[in-house]
Design an enzyme around this catalytic site. Structure first.
Site, PDB file in Angstrom:
ATOM      1  N   LYS A 205      -2.795  -2.355   7.981  1.00  0.00           N
ATOM      2  CA  LYS A 205      -3.990  -1.829   8.632  1.00  0.00           C
ATOM      3  C   LYS A 205      -4.245  -2.568   9.935  1.00  0.00           C
ATOM      4  O   LYS A 205      -4.060  -3.771  10.038  1.00  0.00           O
ATOM      5  CB  LYS A 205      -5.198  -1.978   7.706  1.00  0.00           C
TER       6      LYS A 205
ATOM      7  N   ARG B 287       0.861  -1.184   0.000  1.00  0.00           N
ATOM      8  CA  ARG B 287       0.000   0.000   0.000  1.00  0.00           C
ATOM      9  C   ARG B 287       0.897   1.234   0.000  1.00  0.00           C
ATOM     10  O   ARG B 287       2.031   1.201   0.493  1.00  0.00           O
ATOM     11  CB  ARG B 287      -0.890   0.030   1.236  1.00  0.00           C
TER      12      ARG B 287
ATOM     13  N   ARG C 288      -0.506  -1.432  -7.242  1.00  0.00           N
ATOM     14  CA  ARG C 288      -0.805  -2.534  -6.310  1.00  0.00           C
ATOM     15  C   ARG C 288      -1.853  -3.467  -6.925  1.00  0.00           C
ATOM     16  O   ARG C 288      -1.740  -4.693  -6.822  1.00  0.00           O
ATOM     17  CB  ARG C 288      -1.298  -1.950  -4.988  1.00  0.00           C
TER      18      ARG C 288
ATOM     19  N   HIS D  55      -1.919   3.008  -6.035  1.00  0.00           N
ATOM     20  CA  HIS D  55      -2.891   1.947  -5.774  1.00  0.00           C
ATOM     21  C   HIS D  55      -3.139   1.114  -7.029  1.00  0.00           C
ATOM     22  O   HIS D  55      -3.382  -0.099  -6.949  1.00  0.00           O
ATOM     23  CB  HIS D  55      -4.197   2.547  -5.266  1.00  0.00           C
TER      24      HIS D  55
ATOM     25  N   HIS E  37      -4.907  -8.435   3.307  1.00  0.00           N
ATOM     26  CA  HIS E  37      -6.350  -8.293   3.451  1.00  0.00           C
ATOM     27  C   HIS E  37      -6.830  -9.118   4.637  1.00  0.00           C
ATOM     28  O   HIS E  37      -6.534 -10.313   4.730  1.00  0.00           O
ATOM     29  CB  HIS E  37      -7.074  -8.790   2.190  1.00  0.00           C
TER      30      HIS E  37
ATOM     31  N   TYR F  66     -10.467  -9.598  -7.387  1.00  0.00           N
ATOM     32  CA  TYR F  66      -9.563  -9.883  -8.493  1.00  0.00           C
ATOM     33  C   TYR F  66     -10.013 -11.066  -9.322  1.00  0.00           C
ATOM     34  O   TYR F  66      -9.560 -11.244 -10.449  1.00  0.00           O
ATOM     35  CB  TYR F  66      -8.141 -10.092  -7.967  1.00  0.00           C
TER      36      TYR F  66
END
Length: 308
Positions: free
Chosen positions: A184, A160, A253, A250, A276, A285
């Protein structure tokens, strides 16, 4: 008659019970799931807002929760989905904790926001971007070496933008081809660094200004900002003859994830690499590479070659 000061009214009891349950639920999310501060804050607002509508949130029945759907009818799909998700998790927590025997969450609206498909870069566009960055880096200019290292880590490791610009020097081991990334919610993961990205990173570290704790320091102190990274990537895209509106950190990525999936990467592995928390985030995806997945099933399924 107005209740005496200090008298415990039903409304006061409900508010106290709601607040205690919400606080304990949020503490569980933080301790067991590593939920980020922004997530906890949003869930607190959603739950307190729901309590203001139904009153006794802890023991609300399906009819009370149906009123929430009516009150939320004018919300954007994403906001509605988040609020309903917060309530469903809250009631699942109450059931697990033995405070309720039933879970009324199925009375909540189940509208799911349509997640937009990511913008994609073709292999040819990626090649054009890197050809220019490599030509620039051949000059030995520090700024050019930094640029190459930045896009190699965006496309080669799928970081990220926030993870990349704040990457500390201690996250870069001398020998192991991995980076230790804090993503995150403070969750850490190991991210492999390919040979190309590793070579570009070593070149940059040889000319990196001394001092500071970040791999990509800012001349003003601290680290390179996300805004400046965005600008640098778009400037490179423009010089490479690409539409700068189509290229961003992004998007690189996304290209990392999509092209890995095209190459046969497992979705669970991709989830780990991208950091994730939920596999449903990674599953987007599968939509951008549907043709390859159909071919894969037709070629690899055990019954694919049996006669009908």
């Amino acid at each position: 008659m107005e209740a005496d000061r200090g008298t415990v009214t039903p409304d006061n009891a409900h508010r106290a019970g709601n607040q205690a349950a919400i606080t304990q639920f949020l503490s569980m999310l933080a301790a067991e799931r590593g939920a980020a501060a922004n997530t906890l804050s949003a869930y607190a607002r959603d739950l307190n807002g729901a309590a203001a509508i139904v009153g006794d949130l802890v023991m609300a029945d399906r009819a009370a929760l149906a009123r929430l759907g009516e009150a939320w009818s004018g919300l954007a799909p994403a906001s509605l989905a988040r609020k309903a998700s917060a309530l469903r998790q809250f009631y699942a927590f109450l059931v697990d904790d033995g405070r309720r025997e039933d879970d009324p969450g199925d009375a909540l609206p189940r509208l799911r926001p349509r997640r937009p498909l990511p913008r994609l870069l073709s292999h040819g566009e990626i090649a054009a971007l890197f050809a220019l960055a490599e030509a620039d880096a051949a000059t030995g200019e520090p700024a050019a070496l930094r640029m190459l290292a930045l896009i190699e880590l965006l496309y080669g490791s799928g970081l990220r933008a926030s993870e990349l610009v704040s990457l500390p020097m201690i996250a870069v081991p001398r020998d192991a081809p991995f980076l230790t990334i804090t993503g995150k919610g403070g969750q850490q993961r190991m991210v492999p660094v390919g040979e190309r990205a590793g070579a570009a990173l070593r070149q940059w570290l040889c000319v990196r200004p001394a001092g500071g704790r970040h791999v990509f320091p800012s001349p003003r102190g601290g680290h390179l900002t996300r805004v400046r990274l965005f600008q640098l990537v778009r400037e490179l895209a423009l010089r490479a003859g690409l539409d700068p509106e189509k290229v961003s950190p992004h998007v690189l990525r996304h290209a990392f994830a999509t092209h890995l999936l095209e190459g046969g990467a497992d979705l669970r592995v991709l989830q780990t690499l991208l950091g994730h928390a939920d596999i449903s985030t990674t599953q987007i995806y599968t939509h951008v590479d549907g043709a390859r997945l159909v071919t894969l099933v037709n070629q690899r399924h055990p019954l694919a070659h049996h006669a009908a």
